[in-house]
Enzyme design. Structure first.
Site, PDB file in Angstrom:
ATOM      1  N   LYS A 158       3.996   1.318  -0.776  1.00 34.65           N
ATOM      2  CA  LYS A 158       2.579   2.345  -0.805  1.00 34.65           C
ATOM      3  C   LYS A 158       2.146   2.184   0.451  1.00 34.65           C
ATOM      4  O   LYS A 158       1.071   1.615   0.982  1.00 34.65           O
ATOM      5  CB  LYS A 158       1.417   1.927  -1.856  1.00 34.65           C
ATOM      6  N   THR A 159       2.974   2.857   1.409  1.00 34.22           N
ATOM      7  CA  THR A 159       2.552   2.983   2.975  1.00 34.22           C
ATOM      8  C   THR A 159       1.640   4.195   3.225  1.00 34.22           C
ATOM      9  O   THR A 159       1.852   5.298   2.684  1.00 34.22           O
ATOM     10  CB  THR A 159       3.780   3.090   3.731  1.00 34.22           C
TER      11      THR A 159
END
Length: 304
Positions: A158-159
Site C-alpha cells: 500500500k504505497t
C-alpha cells in the site's frame, strides 16, 4: 472534511492535531515513497474494538519490507501506539491511519539517509460510500485508467504514490455521475475498485479476482472466510467486464467501504438492482462481527 480529533501520534509521542506538520520538502510529499494502512475501530457493547489489528499492522510492515523502508519502531510498538491513539482521543469508533514515510533531508529520487518517519491519526469517519450505498448498493463505472501492472510497481504494497492512479479513476467516475470506479488490468480483466476488492455472484458461486491480480485485502479475506463457513462456494478467477454485467450480484469490500453492494455497472443493472441474498448474508455477518455480536469471529477484534 475530516472531523478533527485531539491528538496524533508522531514518531513516538502524542502532539496536538493542529501541530502535526511536516516540512514542505518532505521527500514523500514530492515522490510518494511512503506506505500506509486503513483500519477501523467499531463501537461495541464491550467498548471500542479494532478490526483485525494484527493483520493490518503485518501488512503495513510487509509494505515497508517490499519498499525497503525501515522504521525505527517494531510491530508491537505500532500496535500499542494505535491502541493508545484510540484511547487518548476517547473515540468509541473511528478510522485509523498509520503512515510510514521518507522524511525531510536529501531531495532527488535517491533519498540517501533521510529519516523514516511514522505517524498515526484517528478520527470519526462514517460509511465511505454512504449509508445509502451500504443499504441499497452503488453505481459503478469501468475506468479508462488501467490498474498498475505487477512489474510497473509493487502491487502488494500500500504505497502512497500508487494511489494517484486510483484518484484519477475515482475522479473520472464521480464526474460521470457514478459512485465508484472499477479498474481493469493490463489484460482487460476487471480486478478492483479505486480502493476496494471486487466480488461477484454467478449461479450460486462467489467469485473474486485472484490474489496475484489485486491487493491482499483484509476485508476481502474476511468475506472469503465467512462465505466458506456458510458453505457458499468461492472461486478465485479472472472476471471479464461482460461477466460482471450479467452477474446475479456484486459487491465491494475494503476497510473504508466495508461490504458495499453494487447495483449497477456502466448503466447496466446487476441482478434485480438490489443487494442479493449472498451479499446480504456476508454483509450481515460482517457487521455483526465488527459490532462484537459474533462469537465465531471474536478473535478478529482487539478490544480497547
Amino acid at each position: 472534511m475530516i472531523k478533527e480529533s485531539k491528538k496524533i501520534w508522531m514518531d513516538g509521542k502524542f502532539i496536538d492535531w493542529a501541530d502535526a506538520k511536516v516540512h514542505i520538502l518532505t521527500h514523500a510529499l514530492h515522490y510518494g515513497m511512503g506506505v500506509f494502512e486503513g483500519i477501523r475501530c467499531y463501537k461495541t457493547q464491550k467498548g471500542p474494538a479494532i478490526f483485525r489489528l494484527k493483520e493490518h499492522v503485518n501488512r503495513l510492515f510487509n509494505s515497508c519490507h517490499i519498499m525497503q523502508i525501515e522504521p525505527e519502531f517494531s510491530r508491537e510498538e505500532i500496535i500499542r501506539a494505535i491502541i493508545e491513539s484510540v484511547k487518548i482521543n476517547k473515540l468509541q469508533e473511528c478510522y485509523i491511519r498509520p503512515i510510514i514515510y521518507i522524511g525531510y533531508g536529501a531531495m532527488g529520487l535517491y533519498p540517501k539517509d533521510n529519516p523514516i518517519k511514522v505517524a498515526i491519526a484517528v478520527w470519526p469517519w462514517g460509511a465511505y460510500l454512504g449509508e445509502e450505498g451500504i443499504k441499497n448498493g452503488i453505481r459503478v463505472k469501468i475506468s479508462s485508467f488501467t490498474r498498475h501492472h505487477v512489474n510497473i510497481t509493487m502491487t502488494k504494497s500500500k504505497t502512497c504514490g500508487d494511489y494517484v492512479n486510483s484518484i484519477l479513476a475515482k475522479k473520472e467516475a464521480i464526474s460521470c455521475g457514478f459512485n465508484e470506479a472499477l479498474l481493469l488490468d493490463t489484460q482487460g480483466f476487471v480486478v478492483e475498485g479505486s480502493g476496494e476488492n471486487l466480488f461477484i455472484v454467478r449461479n450460486g458461486v462467489l467469485k473474486t479476482p485472484p490474489i496475484t491480480a489485486v491487493l491482499e485485502g483484509i476485508t476481502r479475506s474476511s468475506a472469503i472466510e465467512i462465505a466458506q463457513r456458510e458453505k457458499i462456494p468461492v472461486k478465485e478467477d479472472n472476471i471479464t467486464r461482460d461477466e460482471l454485467y450479467i452477474a446475479n450480484e456484486a459487491f465491494l469490500t475494503g476497510t473504508a467501504a466495508e461490504v458495499t453492494p453494487v447495483r449497477e455497472v456502466d448503466s447496466r443493472v446487476i441482478g434485480n438492482g438490489r443487494p442479493g441474498p449472498v451479499t446480504k448474508k456476508i454483509q450481515d455477518i460482517f457487521f455483526k462481527t465488527v459490532k462484537g455480536n459474533s462469537k465465531t469471529y471474536s478473535s478478529w477484534l482487539t478490544y480497547i
